[in-house]
Scaffold this active site. Structure first.
Site, PDB file in Angstrom:
ATOM      1  N   CYS A  35      27.524  29.900  58.138  1.00 45.04           N
ATOM      2  CA  CYS A  35      26.188  29.771  57.526  1.00 45.04           C
ATOM      3  C   CYS A  35      26.244  29.487  56.020  1.00 45.04           C
ATOM      4  O   CYS A  35      25.510  28.626  55.504  1.00 45.04           O
ATOM      5  CB  CYS A  35      25.375  31.033  57.794  1.00 45.04           C
ATOM      6  N   HIS A  91      20.280  33.817  52.937  1.00 46.25           N
ATOM      7  CA  HIS A  91      21.326  33.986  51.920  1.00 46.25           C
ATOM      8  C   HIS A  91      20.919  33.240  50.640  1.00 46.25           C
ATOM      9  O   HIS A  91      20.202  32.235  50.682  1.00 46.25           O
ATOM     10  CB  HIS A  91      22.654  33.368  52.376  1.00 46.25           C
TER      11      HIS A  91
HETATM   12  N1  LIG Z   1      24.010  35.913  62.090  1.00 45.09           N
HETATM   13  C1  LIG Z   1      24.194  34.788  61.392  1.00 45.09           C
HETATM   14  O1  LIG Z   1      23.562  34.554  60.360  1.00 45.09           O
HETATM   15  C2  LIG Z   1      25.191  33.770  61.865  1.00 45.09           C
HETATM   16  C3  LIG Z   1      25.263  32.561  61.178  1.00 45.09           C
HETATM   17  C4  LIG Z   1      26.168  31.589  61.598  1.00 45.09           C
HETATM   18  C5  LIG Z   1      26.974  31.851  62.693  1.00 45.09           C
HETATM   19  N2  LIG Z   1      26.902  33.050  63.320  1.00 45.09           N
HETATM   20  C6  LIG Z   1      27.744  33.280  64.493  1.00 45.09           C
HETATM   21  O2  LIG Z   1      26.888  33.223  65.643  1.00 45.09           O
HETATM   22  C7  LIG Z   1      27.377  34.124  66.641  1.00 45.09           C
HETATM   23  C8  LIG Z   1      26.268  35.122  67.012  1.00 45.09           C
HETATM   24  O3  LIG Z   1      25.977  35.893  65.879  1.00 45.09           O
HETATM   25  P1  LIG Z   1      24.770  36.933  65.832  1.00 45.09           P
HETATM   26  O4  LIG Z   1      24.591  37.242  64.405  1.00 45.09           O
HETATM   27  O5  LIG Z   1      23.610  36.430  66.620  1.00 45.09           O
HETATM   28  O6  LIG Z   1      25.421  38.195  66.580  1.00 45.09           O
HETATM   29  P2  LIG Z   1      24.686  39.360  67.372  1.00 45.09           P
HETATM   30  O7  LIG Z   1      23.304  39.571  66.895  1.00 45.09           O
HETATM   31  O8  LIG Z   1      25.630  40.509  67.333  1.00 45.09           O
HETATM   32  O9  LIG Z   1      24.607  38.805  68.870  1.00 45.09           O
HETATM   33  C9  LIG Z   1      25.768  38.603  69.635  1.00 45.09           C
HETATM   34  C10 LIG Z   1      25.383  37.992  70.976  1.00 45.09           C
HETATM   35  O10 LIG Z   1      26.580  37.715  71.712  1.00 45.09           O
HETATM   36  C11 LIG Z   1      26.444  38.284  73.001  1.00 45.09           C
HETATM   37  N3  LIG Z   1      27.728  38.720  73.539  1.00 45.09           N
HETATM   38  C12 LIG Z   1      28.621  39.582  73.003  1.00 45.09           C
HETATM   39  N4  LIG Z   1      29.660  39.769  73.825  1.00 45.09           N
HETATM   40  C13 LIG Z   1      29.426  39.018  74.919  1.00 45.09           C
HETATM   41  C14 LIG Z   1      30.120  38.785  76.142  1.00 45.09           C
HETATM   42  N5  LIG Z   1      31.281  39.373  76.402  1.00 45.09           N
HETATM   43  N6  LIG Z   1      29.588  37.928  77.039  1.00 45.09           N
HETATM   44  C15 LIG Z   1      28.406  37.316  76.788  1.00 45.09           C
HETATM   45  N7  LIG Z   1      27.675  37.487  75.655  1.00 45.09           N
HETATM   46  C16 LIG Z   1      28.191  38.328  74.736  1.00 45.09           C
HETATM   47  C17 LIG Z   1      25.554  39.487  72.790  1.00 45.09           C
HETATM   48  O11 LIG Z   1      25.018  39.870  74.043  1.00 45.09           O
HETATM   49  P3  LIG Z   1      24.720  41.424  74.378  1.00 45.09           P
HETATM   50  O12 LIG Z   1      23.425  41.754  73.679  1.00 45.09           O
HETATM   51  O13 LIG Z   1      24.583  41.430  75.857  1.00 45.09           O
HETATM   52  O14 LIG Z   1      25.873  42.214  73.856  1.00 45.09           O
HETATM   53  C18 LIG Z   1      24.524  38.921  71.826  1.00 45.09           C
HETATM   54  O15 LIG Z   1      23.562  38.167  72.535  1.00 45.09           O
HETATM   55  C19 LIG Z   1      28.635  34.787  66.049  1.00 45.09           C
HETATM   56  O16 LIG Z   1      29.775  34.091  66.469  1.00 45.09           O
HETATM   57  C20 LIG Z   1      28.433  34.624  64.548  1.00 45.09           C
HETATM   58  O17 LIG Z   1      29.651  34.606  63.842  1.00 45.09           O
HETATM   59  C21 LIG Z   1      26.018  34.010  62.947  1.00 45.09           C
END
Ligand SMILES: NC(=O)c1ccc[n+]([C@@H]2O[C@H](COP(=O)([O-])OP(=O)(O)OC[C@H]3O[C@@H](n4cnc5c(N)ncnc54)[C@H](OP(=O)(O)O)[C@@H]3O)[C@@H](O)[C@H]2O)c1
Length: 355
Positions: A130, A244
């Site tokens: 991001c 951010h």
């Molecule tokens: N947050 C940001 O600003 C941002 C920006 C750029 C990129 N990212 C990337 O985007 C991705 C998601 O980030 P997030 O911030 O949305 O994280 P998050 O809120 O922690 O959500 C994680 C998601 O992944 C799912 N998940 C985890 N383990 C899993 C499994 N074994 N099988 C299937 N689904 C699974 C979770 O499902 P459950 O609820 O069922 O556990 C949840 O839906 C990450 O790789 C992160 O690095 C995030």
């Protein structure tokens, strides 16, 4: 745009990025019966609101990834490594938000404002980090017009960059602190309410560079296809829910006037200027939250070489060429930094297929 009759899966639909992706698809008029919400076994059967209806969450499996036109991975790197190629093999166009494929030379790393030309030939695209996306969107017009030599950037990153659980942590800690008590940190090592700390990514003991900073360096070089670009980031978390902010000092490859720099930024896609010095009106995370554009302001020549209290024409003239400029930006990292950039990549892929 992705056609409305496309069948789209969001893997990680219960998370911060996944929910944002669903919100964008709903706002564009996609129908609930064409959207599949996928997460882990923990969330199976849970219902997620979508466009006045609700989606029943499926656990990720071979079956849940078949019959798709597009699949947006918004889960962990591990999930992407295990399942992204299954979705590709079953015919879906896949964009992954995690870091799983970003460094893979065979997988394009795309910010559509910069390198959309890589999309049509690919079936799997990596969405950059991001902080990298917003920096690259803001500096791309300067790179095109004048070239880039060196970037020094300090970030002020919202807690939602660490996922949905980190937003709960900030809310719970702030509520407790205002009531006079303290909650121990769960997601971060440091308390996040009323605090500022070096980004939670691990620091490499050899280089002193943390994981987030390393991503900004490596990913911006890959996106701009410039292995020798100098990028020096310091990444920091601040007690902000979403969006951010960055303070950037950029040295151009050739001198430009402040006026030309402003003009280049003002006409750039994905950039909106918020730069009213008289009113002290500049980018903030609250102004950027929920918006698609990267807000850019505080655009000025680098004052390090002159006395800002004097009427030195080097400081005050917009027509004199300089090589180093300062600016700040704010952008919603859940939208342009993640879900929106991924959806814009899919937009280009589907437009190329129709053409
Ligand atoms: N947050 C940001 O600003 C941002 C920006 C750029 C990129 N990212 C990337 O985007 C991705 C998601 O980030 P997030 O911030 O949305 O994280 P998050 O809120 O922690 O959500 C994680 C998601 O992944 C799912 N998940 C985890 N383990 C899993 C499994 N074994 N099988 C299937 N689904 C699974 C979770 O499902 P459950 O609820 O069922 O556990 C949840 O839906 C990450 O790789 C992160 O690095 C995030």
């Amino acid at each position: 745009l992705i056609p409305r009759d496309a069948t789209i899966a969001v893997v990680g639909a219960t998370g911060a990025v996944g929910r944002e992706a669903l919100a964008i698809l709903a706002s564009r008029g996609h129908s609930p019966d064409r959207i599949r919400a996928i997460a882990s076994e923990r969330s199976r059967g849970m219902s997620i609101p979508f466009a006045g209806a609700s989606l029943r969450v499926e656990a990720v499996s071979e079956q849940s990834l078949t019959g798709l036109d597009a699949c947006l991975f918004c889960a962990t790197s591990q999930v992407a490594k295990q399942w992204a190629h299954t979705a590709v093999r079953s015919g879906a166009f896949v964009v992954d938000n995690s870091s799983a494929f970003r460094a893979d030379p065979a997988t394009p790393l795309v910010v559509p404002e910069v390198n959309a030309h890589l999309i049509p030939a690919a079936r799997l695209i990596a969405n950059p980090n991001c902080s990298t996306i917003m920096m690259v969107v803001a500096l791309e017009p300067l790179r095109r017009a004048f070239g880039l030599a060196r970037i020094v950037v300090a970030t002020y990153q919202a807690v939602s960059g660490a996922g949905a659980a980190a937003m709960d942590e900030l809310r719970d800690q702030a509520t407790a602190a205002l009531a006079g008590s303290q909650l121990p940190p769960r997601v971060f090592r440091e308390p996040c309410a009323f605090n500022v700390f070096s980004h939670n990514a691990e620091v490499d003991p050899l280089t002193g560079v943390n994981g987030e900073e390393a991503k900004m360096i490596a990913e911006s070089r890959k996106i701009w296809n410039d292995r020798s670009l100098e990028v020096s980031p310091t990444c920091v978390r601040v007690p902000v829910f979403r969006a951010h902010t960055q303070a950037i000092t950029v040295t151009l490859a050739k001198p430009a006037t402040l006026g030309a720099v402003r003009d280049a930024l003002a006409s750039a896609p994905g950039v909106r200027i918020v730069d009213d010095a008289r009113a002290n009106n500049f980018p903030t995370p609250l102004k950027a939250s929920g918006r698609d554009d990267v807000l850019v302001g505080r655009i000025r020549t680098d004052p390090s070489g002159f006395d800002p209290h004097s009427l030195d024409p080097r400081a005050t003239s917009a027509d004199r060429p300089h090589t180093t400029f300062c600016l700040m930006l704010s952008a919603d990292q859940l939208r342009k930094g993640a879900a929106l950039n991924a959806i814009q990549i899919a937009d280009v892929a589907f437009a190329a297929r129709r053409a």
